[in-house]
Design a protein around this motif. Structure first.
Motif, mmCIF file in Angstrom:
data_model
loop_
_atom_site.group_PDB
_atom_site.id
_atom_site.type_symbol
_atom_site.label_atom_id
_atom_site.label_comp_id
_atom_site.label_asym_id
_atom_site.label_seq_id
_atom_site.Cartn_x
_atom_site.Cartn_y
_atom_site.Cartn_z
ATOM 1 N N VAL A 46 -59.196 -93.371 -45.605
ATOM 2 C CA VAL A 46 -60.584 -93.457 -46.070
ATOM 3 C C VAL A 46 -60.721 -94.538 -47.141
ATOM 4 C CG1 VAL A 46 -62.440 -92.214 -47.242
ATOM 5 C CG2 VAL A 46 -61.081 -91.057 -45.501
ATOM 6 N N ILE A 47 -59.751 -94.599 -48.059
ATOM 7 C CA ILE A 47 -59.811 -95.594 -49.125
ATOM 8 C C ILE A 47 -59.731 -97.008 -48.564
ATOM 9 C CG2 ILE A 47 -58.600 -96.518 -51.138
ATOM 10 C CD1 ILE A 47 -57.736 -93.673 -51.787
ATOM 11 N N ILE A 48 -58.764 -97.243 -47.673
ATOM 12 C CA ILE A 48 -58.542 -98.592 -47.148
ATOM 13 C C ILE A 48 -59.699 -99.038 -46.260
ATOM 14 C CG2 ILE A 48 -57.049 -100.004 -45.676
ATOM 15 C CD1 ILE A 48 -55.848 -99.431 -48.369
ATOM 16 N N ASN A 49 -60.214 -98.125 -45.451
ATOM 17 C CA ASN A 49 -61.193 -98.514 -44.442
ATOM 18 C C ASN A 49 -62.647 -98.299 -44.860
ATOM 19 O OD1 ASN A 49 -59.396 -99.167 -42.009
ATOM 20 N ND2 ASN A 49 -58.655 -97.153 -42.596
ATOM 21 N N TYR A 50 -62.896 -97.652 -45.996
ATOM 22 C CA TYR A 50 -64.271 -97.362 -46.403
ATOM 23 C C TYR A 50 -64.541 -97.742 -47.857
ATOM 24 C CZ TYR A 50 -68.611 -94.658 -47.025
ATOM 25 O OH TYR A 50 -69.881 -94.272 -47.307
ATOM 26 N N LEU A 317 -56.551 -95.829 -37.530
ATOM 27 C CA LEU A 317 -57.052 -96.192 -38.842
ATOM 28 C C LEU A 317 -55.986 -96.111 -39.920
ATOM 29 C CD1 LEU A 317 -60.528 -94.401 -38.805
ATOM 30 C CD2 LEU A 317 -60.048 -96.805 -38.360
ATOM 31 N N ASP A 318 -54.812 -95.549 -39.594
ATOM 32 C CA ASP A 318 -53.761 -95.447 -40.594
ATOM 33 C C ASP A 318 -53.300 -96.847 -40.985
ATOM 34 O OD1 ASP A 318 -50.726 -95.326 -41.323
ATOM 35 O OD2 ASP A 318 -51.512 -93.317 -41.683
ATOM 36 N N ASN A 347 -55.469 -109.619 -38.216
ATOM 37 C CA ASN A 347 -55.679 -108.878 -39.462
ATOM 38 C C ASN A 347 -57.056 -109.138 -40.066
ATOM 39 O OD1 ASN A 347 -53.209 -107.565 -39.496
ATOM 40 N ND2 ASN A 347 -52.187 -109.192 -40.634
ATOM 41 N N LEU A 348 -57.681 -110.237 -39.688
ATOM 42 C CA LEU A 348 -59.010 -110.530 -40.219
ATOM 43 C C LEU A 348 -60.045 -109.518 -39.748
ATOM 44 C CD1 LEU A 348 -59.191 -114.428 -39.905
ATOM 45 C CD2 LEU A 348 -58.534 -113.046 -41.888
ATOM 46 N N TYR A 349 -59.737 -108.788 -38.667
ATOM 47 C CA TYR A 349 -60.677 -107.799 -38.154
ATOM 48 C C TYR A 349 -60.604 -106.483 -38.935
ATOM 49 C CZ TYR A 349 -61.477 -110.750 -34.055
ATOM 50 O OH TYR A 349 -61.815 -111.790 -33.232
ATOM 51 N N GLN A 350 -59.578 -106.313 -39.776
ATOM 52 C CA GLN A 350 -59.446 -105.076 -40.531
ATOM 53 C C GLN A 350 -60.538 -104.995 -41.596
ATOM 54 O OE1 GLN A 350 -57.258 -102.895 -39.226
ATOM 55 N NE2 GLN A 350 -57.057 -104.582 -37.786
ATOM 56 N N PRO A 351 -61.023 -103.793 -41.909
ATOM 57 C CA PRO A 351 -62.173 -103.655 -42.819
ATOM 58 C C PRO A 351 -62.036 -104.377 -44.159
ATOM 59 C CG PRO A 351 -61.758 -101.579 -41.709
ATOM 60 C CD PRO A 351 -60.644 -102.498 -41.308
ATOM 61 N N PHE A 395 -75.777 -99.311 -52.558
ATOM 62 C CA PHE A 395 -74.960 -98.387 -51.758
ATOM 63 C C PHE A 395 -73.474 -98.715 -51.871
ATOM 64 C CE2 PHE A 395 -72.721 -97.787 -47.709
ATOM 65 C CZ PHE A 395 -72.748 -96.406 -47.620
ATOM 66 N N VAL A 396 -73.096 -99.996 -51.653
ATOM 67 C CA VAL A 396 -71.674 -100.350 -51.668
ATOM 68 C C VAL A 396 -71.088 -100.196 -53.064
ATOM 69 C CG1 VAL A 396 -71.837 -101.864 -49.665
ATOM 70 C CG2 VAL A 396 -72.241 -102.805 -51.943
ATOM 71 N N ALA A 397 -71.884 -100.461 -54.108
ATOM 72 C CA ALA A 397 -71.388 -100.271 -55.480
ATOM 73 C C ALA A 397 -71.151 -98.795 -55.764
ATOM 74 C CB ALA A 397 -72.384 -100.846 -56.483
ATOM 75 N N PHE A 398 -72.045 -97.948 -55.267
ATOM 76 C CA PHE A 398 -71.903 -96.501 -55.465
ATOM 77 C C PHE A 398 -70.660 -95.964 -54.762
ATOM 78 C CE2 PHE A 398 -72.878 -92.225 -53.767
ATOM 79 C CZ PHE A 398 -72.935 -91.526 -54.968
ATOM 80 N N ILE A 399 -70.451 -96.372 -53.519
ATOM 81 C CA ILE A 399 -69.293 -95.898 -52.748
ATOM 82 C C ILE A 399 -67.999 -96.492 -53.296
ATOM 83 C CG2 ILE A 399 -68.205 -95.876 -50.469
ATOM 84 C CD1 ILE A 399 -70.630 -94.047 -50.726
ATOM 85 N N GLY A 400 -68.022 -97.768 -53.674
ATOM 86 C CA GLY A 400 -66.803 -98.431 -54.116
ATOM 87 C C GLY A 400 -66.217 -97.881 -55.392
#
Length: 532
Positions: A46-50, A317-318, A347-351, A395-400
């Protein structure tokens, strides 16, 4: 405004307290069973991908523009300098100190790569709230840290740094300790788990066999016994598995050093024997699958839960599994440069990487940046007086904001699970030397390098947060992702993993020393360099 020595010490120590307590709570929850390996694996995904992509977008978009890309280039060069120094440190340790034979690759990785994410981010988010830093320095600091993280990912995963750790589990052909059943300890994790295509093939084959076995009719609409179906489907199933396994083994043989061989899993050997036997192969529950189930029954319950979960779709997603899988899939290519270029593009496609690229594109195109952030570019605001897409930044600042505290808690949980059973003779010298080189010598080199950059005009003298990030990023311990990779390549049935003992002792030594060395480096940076 000049800082007194006492004020500089207080500002330097305050973030360490936050980091220390966050890690301690992670250790506590790990001991209580709340942050078990299963939970930590899901949380890291969740941390890496979101969370991480959100914080990257929210900070990089604000920090950079078309006029500050020179700073980004200098930061990339600085990150490469730190990695180069790590290579020199690794060579010195290997030549002059008694590094265990079975942990030479791990010792190299521990000296070269650093924890460029959680600790620098936590430090920046705390220290920028007080003088001598000003409003906006937090966004810039996180953006600069993101570049160090990107360079770590590129060098460690894309350029093949992960192979240092894998080499520790390659066994010489004449090794007397790895004969007979002992070699079976190196099982599915090195082949089935690393090769997603084979894993998916086995999964689809089982599903197909089960479906065909439940209901099969002949031309007379009569049900045919499932055993008949199994006998008819055996040759095609065996051929498919044999071809796929052959490709996997051939791929892994490509980059094997002379005198070494990739350790073949017991499950794959079972499949090969069953292929030769022909009609003896059972598509629904082969002998190989039974062997895997028997080995899993001997694994502790926590580890078994994680292994069972790897059949879920969420395994893609791991971060560790997906990164190593992509690395293995490009190895059969004859040209190393082309293979690494392909891996880099994949690797550029990774979130996280995609978020960084999108952020830079948005930051350097003024009209697009104006949609998200208030700038001097002429454009009408939304009815609420804010930029049209300000709600996206909100939104992204709140989640980050959740990325750093959760990352520190997972770091604590990882440290809490580390156990040291036995260390080789003289290993304390390797620990002491690596810790001294990474946490003392490298920061001295970094401070001298930063001063030279300021004097040459490559970085502005008034950009205090950039100087601070350069200093902190040079004074952090080894990368904790090495723990996950050591576990990934290690045999699941092994009663004792010497590589993990060495790594655990190294990390504990460095993190204990960090509480002193980092405070000294930050105090010196604030008092002598920034205050100059």
């Amino acid at each position: 405004m000049a800082l007194s020595l006492g004020a500089a010490i207080f500002i330097a120590v305050k973030p360490i307290v936050k980091i220390f307590f966050s890690i301690c709570f992670g250790i506590y929850f790990s001991k209580k069973g709340v942050l078990d390996p299963h939970t930590c694996k899901k949380m890291s995904s969740v941390i890496i991908n979101y969370f991480l992509p959100c914080i990257v977008f929210s900070k990089v978009t604000v920090a950079f523009d078309a006029h500050t890309m020179t700073i980004a280039g200098v930061t990339v060069l600085t990150a490469l300098l730190y990695i180069t120094c790590g290579c020199v440190f690794a060579a010195l340790v290997q030549v002059f100190l008694p590094v265990p034979k079975y942990w030479k690759g791990g010792a190299k990785a521990a000296a070269i790569f650093s924890n460029s994410g959680d600790i620098p981010m936590a430090y920046v988010m705390t220290i920028t709230a007080s003088a001598p830093f000003v409003n906006g320095d937090e966004d810039k600091g996180i953006a600069y840290v993101t570049i160090f993280m990107a360079m770590y990912v590129i060098t460690f995963f894309t350029c093949g740094g992960v192979q240092f750790i894998e080499q520790d589990f390659q066994v010489p052909d004449d090794d007397p300790e790895m004969i007979g059943d002992a070699r079976d300890e190196i099982d599915e994790k090195l082949h089935l788990r690393k090769t997603s295509k084979l894993r998916k093939l086995l999964h689809l084959q089982r599903k197909k066999s089960v479906c065909s076995g439940e209901l099969t009719t002949d031309d007379s609409n009569k049900t045919v016994p499932s055993s008949t179906v199994q006998a008819q489907s055996t040759p095609s199933a065996a051929n498919a598995m044999a071809i796929t396994e052959s490709n996997v083994v051939t791929s892994l043989n490509t980059n094997t050093e002379p005198g070494l061989h990739p350790i073949e899993s017991a499950g794959l050997r079972s499949l090969r024997r069953e292929t030769a036997a022909g009609a003896g192969l059972h598509p629904i529950e082969s002998t190989g699958m039974q062997s895997i189930r028997q080995r899993q029954s001997r694994i502790p319950q926590d580890a078994q839960t994680v292994i069972e979960d790897e059949d879920d779709d969420g395994e893609e997603l791991d971060p560790v599994v997906s990164a190593v899988t992509r690395d293995l899939e490009v190895r059969p290519h004859r040209n190393w440069v082309v293979a690494r270029l392909i891996l880099f593009l994949r690797n550029l496609y990774q979130p996280p990487a995609a978020s960084l690229i999108i952020s830079i594109v948005v930051a350097v195109i003024s009209p697009v940046k104006r949609l998200f952030i208030a700038t001097d570019y002429p454009m009408r605001n939304a009815p609420d007086g804010l930029p049209p897409l300000d709600f996206v930044m909100d939104f992204v600042a709140f989640i980050g904001q959740a990325a750093v505290p959760m990352g520190l808690m997972l770091l604590g949980a990882l440290i809490g699970r580390l156990q040291i059973t036995k260390l080789p003779k003289g290993f304390w010298k390797v620990m002491a030397a690596t810790t001294l080189l990474k946490l003392v010598v490298l920061p001295i080199v970094a401070l001298a390098w930063t001063q030279r950059l300021r004097e040459s005009g490559l970085i502005p003298k008034d950009n205090l947060i950039l100087v601070f990030v350069y200093a902190v990023s040079s004074a952090v311990p080894s990368a904790t992702s090495q723990v996950y990779l050591t576990t990934f390549f290690a045999p699941e049935d092994a009663k004792h993993i010497g590589q993990m003992d060495c790594l655990a002792a190294m990390l504990i030594c460095q993190y204990v020393t960090l509480t002193v060395t980092l405070a000294i480096i930050v105090t010196y940076t604030l008092k002598i360099i920034i205050d100059a």
